[in-house]
Design a protein around this motif. Structure first.
Motif, PDB file in Angstrom:
ATOM      1  N   THR A   1     -22.133  33.198   3.659  1.00  0.00           N
ATOM      2  CA  THR A   1     -21.630  34.189   4.763  1.00  0.00           C
ATOM      3  C   THR A   1     -20.911  35.580   4.064  1.00  0.00           C
ATOM      4  O   THR A   1     -20.131  35.434   3.074  1.00  0.00           O
ATOM      5  CB  THR A   1     -20.447  33.408   5.513  1.00  0.00           C
TER       6      THR A   1
ATOM      7  N   ASP B   1     -28.621  35.509  13.297  1.00  0.00           N
ATOM      8  CA  ASP B   1     -28.169  36.941  13.848  1.00  0.00           C
ATOM      9  C   ASP B   1     -29.270  37.896  13.941  1.00  0.00           C
ATOM     10  O   ASP B   1     -29.409  38.847  14.522  1.00  0.00           O
ATOM     11  CB  ASP B   1     -26.961  37.527  13.113  1.00  0.00           C
TER      12      ASP B   1
ATOM     13  N   PRO C   1     -21.258  35.530  14.435  1.00  0.00           N
ATOM     14  CA  PRO C   1     -20.299  35.766  13.871  1.00  0.00           C
ATOM     15  C   PRO C   1     -19.042  34.662  13.981  1.00  0.00           C
ATOM     16  O   PRO C   1     -18.404  34.376  12.980  1.00  0.00           O
ATOM     17  CB  PRO C   1     -19.702  37.316  13.886  1.00  0.00           C
TER      18      PRO C   1
END
Length: 318
Positions: free
Chosen positions: A53, A199, A225
């Motif tokens: 991440t 994403d 997110p």
């Protein structure tokens, strides 16, 4: 997940025909072991996304592939022969190794919690200036593989315990453990790759002219997110839950029954008081108590390492 895992293990166990004396034994053993280990698999899938991440999106899949290869090496080259050897020659040592792993997971989880509460961070983070991206990336990969080793050890130990109740054959045990290790690695890191690249899928769909595709893409871009932040939180809780649970079980195996009996007693009390929801609420009670135990133990280890011995396990990453 357990049903899909069993189905996948059934397919994989067919490949083990050459190595196993009886494919039926391998299939049954792998399926039962994989189902029992499914809870730790979920923890593994929750922990791993935190290691990619916030990094350069172009490096996400290569990093996951590196971790996947490290995970396979953990399971097939270290844990598989180690578990089989210990089960035959020194079975009493397995519980101590698992407890050592549980203590490490508790330390990792507690360190993350304490850093959120103001404890100085250890090792490079995404908030620091990264002078050597390649070295920083390798640091993240190494951290993920270390954590995977502990979770994989728990998976393999659970699996071996189940397989041992089905067969005494060394080769069937080996083939079934290998099938479990490969299948779980594919499931976990396939899911992680899908999560961290969702994403990009959302961005692609959002640029389409089709109304539904555009809306769904925008939804994914809005969701991912938040999902990654949630998974990072879940991953920390998972470290504490699994680590604390391993220690509680280990202490019980060694004759110190009070901590585990207290946790199970509260679990049963909740189950008796909650009727239709007794199963899930009882499980959550035991998992929560395990996480609290892991947090307390981990915080003690963090304090001793960082403030008494002034030792930083992440120092090599600087």
């Amino acid at each position: 997940m357990p049903g899909g895992l069993v189905a996948l293990l059934d397919d994989i166990s067919m490949i083990a025909r050459v190595a196993a004396a009886s494919i039926d034994d391998v299939s049954v053993a792998a399926g039962k072991a994989g189902t029992k280990a499914a809870g730790v698999v979920i923890d593994d899938a929750a922990v791993t996304p935190s290691y990619v991440t916030g990094l350069d999106p172009s490096r996400e899949l290569p990093i996951i592939w590196k971790i996947t290869k490290g995970s396979l090496k953990n399971k097939l080259l270290i844990l598989l022969p180690g578990a089989l050897a210990l089960s035959w020659f020194l079975p009493q040592a397995i519980i101590f190794l698992l407890m050592l792993g549980g203590a490490y997971l508790s330390y990792e989880g507690a360190e993350k919690v304490m850093e959120k509460l103001g404890e100085p961070k250890h090792g490079k983070t995404l908030g620091d200036v990264i002078e050597d991206p390649a070295k920083f990336e390798q640091q993240r990969v190494n951290g993920a593989i270390r954590t995977d080793l502990i979770l994989s050890a728990e998976i393999m130990a659970i699996s071996l315990n189940e397989i041992a109740t089905i067969t005494d054959s060394f080769w069937v045990r080996a083939a079934a453990l290998a099938a479990v290790g490969i299948a779980i690695t594919v499931i976990v890191y396939g899911a992680v790759a899908l999560i961290v690249k969702m994403d990009d899928v959302g961005l692609h769909l959002a640029e389409r002219e089709n109304g539904f595709a555009k809306k769904f893409g925008a939804f994914l871009l809005h969701l991912m997110p938040r999902l990654l932040v949630a998974l990072s939180f879940i991953g920390t809780i998972a470290m504490l839950w699994v680590g604390g649970g391993i220690i509680l079980h280990g202490l019980e195996e060694l004759g110190l029954h009070a901590p585990a009996e207290l946790a199970h007693g509260l679990q049963h009390a909740v189950e008796e008081a909650t009727g239709a929801l007794s199963g899930i609420l009882g499980w959550l009670t035991y998992a929560g108590l395990s996480a609290i135990f892991g947090l307390v133990l981990g915080a003690i280890i963090v304090f001793v390492l960082h403030h008494v011995f002034k030792f930083d396990p992440h120092a090599e990453a600087h």
